[in-house]
Motif scaffolding. Structure first.
Motif, PDB file in Angstrom:
ATOM      1  N   SER A 100       0.801  -1.216   0.000  1.00  0.00           N
ATOM      2  CA  SER A 100       0.000   0.000   0.000  1.00  0.00           C
ATOM      3  C   SER A 100       0.838   1.271   0.000  1.00  0.00           C
ATOM      4  O   SER A 100       0.327   2.346  -0.319  1.00  0.00           O
ATOM      5  CB  SER A 100      -0.923   0.019   1.234  1.00  0.00           C
ATOM      6  OG  SER A 100      -0.150  -0.090   2.431  1.00  0.00           O
ATOM      7  N   ASP A 101       2.133   1.170   0.350  1.00  0.00           N
ATOM      8  CA  ASP A 101       2.949   2.380   0.441  1.00  0.00           C
ATOM      9  C   ASP A 101       4.423   2.009   0.358  1.00  0.00           C
ATOM     10  O   ASP A 101       4.834   0.921   0.778  1.00  0.00           O
ATOM     11  CB  ASP A 101       2.686   3.095   1.779  1.00  0.00           C
ATOM     12  CG  ASP A 101       3.321   4.475   1.846  1.00  0.00           C
ATOM     13  OD1 ASP A 101       3.505   5.107   0.782  1.00  0.00           O
ATOM     14  OD2 ASP A 101       3.625   4.934   2.956  1.00  0.00           O
ATOM     15  N   VAL A 102       5.212   2.911  -0.205  1.00  0.00           N
ATOM     16  CA  VAL A 102       6.667   2.801  -0.140  1.00  0.00           C
ATOM     17  C   VAL A 102       7.203   4.195   0.131  1.00  0.00           C
ATOM     18  O   VAL A 102       6.827   5.163  -0.517  1.00  0.00           O
ATOM     19  CB  VAL A 102       7.261   2.207  -1.432  1.00  0.00           C
ATOM     20  CG1 VAL A 102       6.915   3.048  -2.657  1.00  0.00           C
ATOM     21  CG2 VAL A 102       8.779   2.063  -1.301  1.00  0.00           C
ATOM     22  N   ASN A 103       8.051   4.299   1.140  1.00  0.00           N
ATOM     23  CA  ASN A 103       8.533   5.601   1.594  1.00  0.00           C
ATOM     24  C   ASN A 103      10.024   5.491   1.906  1.00  0.00           C
ATOM     25  O   ASN A 103      10.434   4.582   2.637  1.00  0.00           O
ATOM     26  CB  ASN A 103       7.763   6.020   2.846  1.00  0.00           C
ATOM     27  CG  ASN A 103       7.663   7.522   2.980  1.00  0.00           C
ATOM     28  OD1 ASN A 103       8.601   8.234   2.630  1.00  0.00           O
ATOM     29  ND2 ASN A 103       6.541   8.005   3.492  1.00  0.00           N
ATOM     30  N   GLU A 104      10.813   6.386   1.345  1.00  0.00           N
ATOM     31  CA  GLU A 104      12.254   6.347   1.583  1.00  0.00           C
ATOM     32  C   GLU A 104      12.640   7.291   2.704  1.00  0.00           C
ATOM     33  O   GLU A 104      12.224   8.452   2.734  1.00  0.00           O
ATOM     34  CB  GLU A 104      13.029   6.727   0.312  1.00  0.00           C
ATOM     35  CG  GLU A 104      14.553   6.673   0.499  1.00  0.00           C
ATOM     36  CD  GLU A 104      15.324   6.971  -0.769  1.00  0.00           C
ATOM     37  OE1 GLU A 104      16.488   7.419  -0.660  1.00  0.00           O
ATOM     38  OE2 GLU A 104      14.786   6.781  -1.874  1.00  0.00           O
ATOM     39  N   PHE A 105      13.442   6.759   3.621  1.00  0.00           N
ATOM     40  CA  PHE A 105      13.950   7.581   4.716  1.00  0.00           C
ATOM     41  C   PHE A 105      15.302   7.039   5.154  1.00  0.00           C
ATOM     42  O   PHE A 105      15.452   5.838   5.373  1.00  0.00           O
ATOM     43  CB  PHE A 105      12.984   7.579   5.902  1.00  0.00           C
ATOM     44  CG  PHE A 105      13.401   8.504   7.010  1.00  0.00           C
ATOM     45  CD1 PHE A 105      13.202   9.873   6.909  1.00  0.00           C
ATOM     46  CD2 PHE A 105      14.013   8.003   8.149  1.00  0.00           C
ATOM     47  CE1 PHE A 105      13.606  10.727   7.922  1.00  0.00           C
ATOM     48  CE2 PHE A 105      14.415   8.849   9.169  1.00  0.00           C
ATOM     49  CZ  PHE A 105      14.212  10.220   9.047  1.00  0.00           C
ATOM     50  N   ASP A 106      16.267   7.922   5.259  1.00  0.00           N
ATOM     51  CA  ASP A 106      17.599   7.565   5.730  1.00  0.00           C
ATOM     52  C   ASP A 106      18.166   6.360   4.963  1.00  0.00           C
ATOM     53  O   ASP A 106      18.651   5.386   5.549  1.00  0.00           O
ATOM     54  CB  ASP A 106      17.566   7.264   7.232  1.00  0.00           C
ATOM     55  CG  ASP A 106      18.962   7.240   7.856  1.00  0.00           C
ATOM     56  OD1 ASP A 106      19.872   7.862   7.281  1.00  0.00           O
ATOM     57  OD2 ASP A 106      19.121   6.602   8.909  1.00  0.00           O
TER      58      ASP A 106
END
Length: 325
Positions: free
Chosen positions: A301-307
């Motif tokens: 449902s989601d893909v989010n890039e962080f660090d």
């Protein structure tokens, strides 16, 4: 020389794609949710960079930090924090307890905005606790199925979407079969407390994200295999255009900006194979990178890039998937 290069390039491309598939399977890390919670659908990362928020079934919003793990941070209704809500099956639990579908932080105020699938737009203070309902309708028309949400990093204005004005998120089979195009893009201005409709006639508008400079918002259309760009600023303000038509033959779900890079991650399903994938595109909608996702994330449902890591949200899993880039 040109002949040998033309032979080698497809091979290198194939190897790079295979590497992408193998790396996700081999390097995948999972953070288990507290029992009996499930479905970390989407994420919002803290401004300090030391944790994130995610909404789960039962109407609860969890906060994760490396030192404390997952803790209950907020809830959509008074009932959300009860065992009853975790015991009920969706969509019954969503009607009574809430189901956070889209969340995003206003990094200047610390307020967390929530698009609840069935119960409307909410906001949670930096202290957490019970969410405050902002709106459950606009112009006298109730929200049917809210899903994507983002906050303009330059103004604090909130943009959010509805999948459909006819069907709920739990009637996805009808939405797809009938190729429903009654989704909408909304704007909420915290300074005026007003909610307005910006776009109508959207097909399965599951996700939205604002560009890092606040000049436009992108809306993914799951049933139209398309991403629309709505201009917020500049000479085209108030108008929309195609941003990307079916990037890499994918049916786009969520879309998220990657910091201030001007690039975006798209969570999608490949139409021909029904294989789940995530795709990075630039500000022109051109594909930069593609990663095929293991079967354990079929309900992505989601893909989010962080660090330098990708965080994967799903509708049903009991963990958060993380892949180190």
């Amino acid at each position: 020389m040109m002949s040998s290069l033309s032979t080698i390039s497809p091979l290198l491309l194939l190897l790079s794609l295979l590497w992408a598939v193998i790396s996700v399977d081999a390097s995948f890390q999972r953070l288990p949710l507290p029992i009996p919670m499930s479905g970390p659908q989407t994420f919002a990362f803290t401004s300090t960079g030391k944790g994130f928020y995610t909404g789960v079934s039962g109407g609860t919003i969890l906060k994760y930090t490396p030192d404390k793990g997952f803790v209950s941070f907020a809830h959509i209704t008074e009932s959300s924090d009860s065992l009853l809500c975790y015991g009920l099956q969706e969509p019954i639990s969503s009607e009574k307890c809430g189901r956070p579908a889209g969340i995003a932080l206003n990094e200047k105020t610390g307020d967390l905005y929530v698009a609840d699938a069935l119960l409307g737009l909410h906001v949670v203070s930096p202290a957490g606790g019970l969410a405050v309902k902002i709106a459950d309708s606009v112009d006298g028309k109730p929200f049917k199925s809210l899903n994507g949400l983002d906050v303009d990093p330059t103004t604090g204005i909130v943009y959010f979407t509805s999948l459909s004005s006819r069907f709920s998120a739990y009637q996805m089979h009808l939405l797809l079969y009938l190729k429903d195009a009654t989704g909408k893009l909304y704007k909420y201005d915290p300074s005026t407390k007003a909610v307005t409709v910006l776009m109508e006639g959207l097909g399965g508008s599951a996700g939205c994200t604002v560009s890092s400079d606040g000049s436009f918002v992108l809306v993914s259309q799951f049933t139209k295999d398309n991403i629309k760009k709505y201009w917020i600023k500049g000479p085209k303000a108030g108008s929309s255009e195609d941003f990307s038509n079916s990037p890499s033959r994918l049916r786009p779900s969520s879309i998220r900006r990657i910091g201030s890079t001007g690039n975006f991650w798209i969570a999608a399903v490949q139409r021909l194979t029904n294989q789940t994938a995530v795709v990075k595109v630039n500000s022109n909608g051109e594909v930069i990178q593609r990663i095929y996702v293991p079967l354990l994330l079929n309900f992505l449902s989601d893909v989010n890039e962080f660090d330098s890591s990708l965080y994967f949200g799903t509708l049903t899993a009991r963990n958060v998937g993380i892949f180190k880039l």
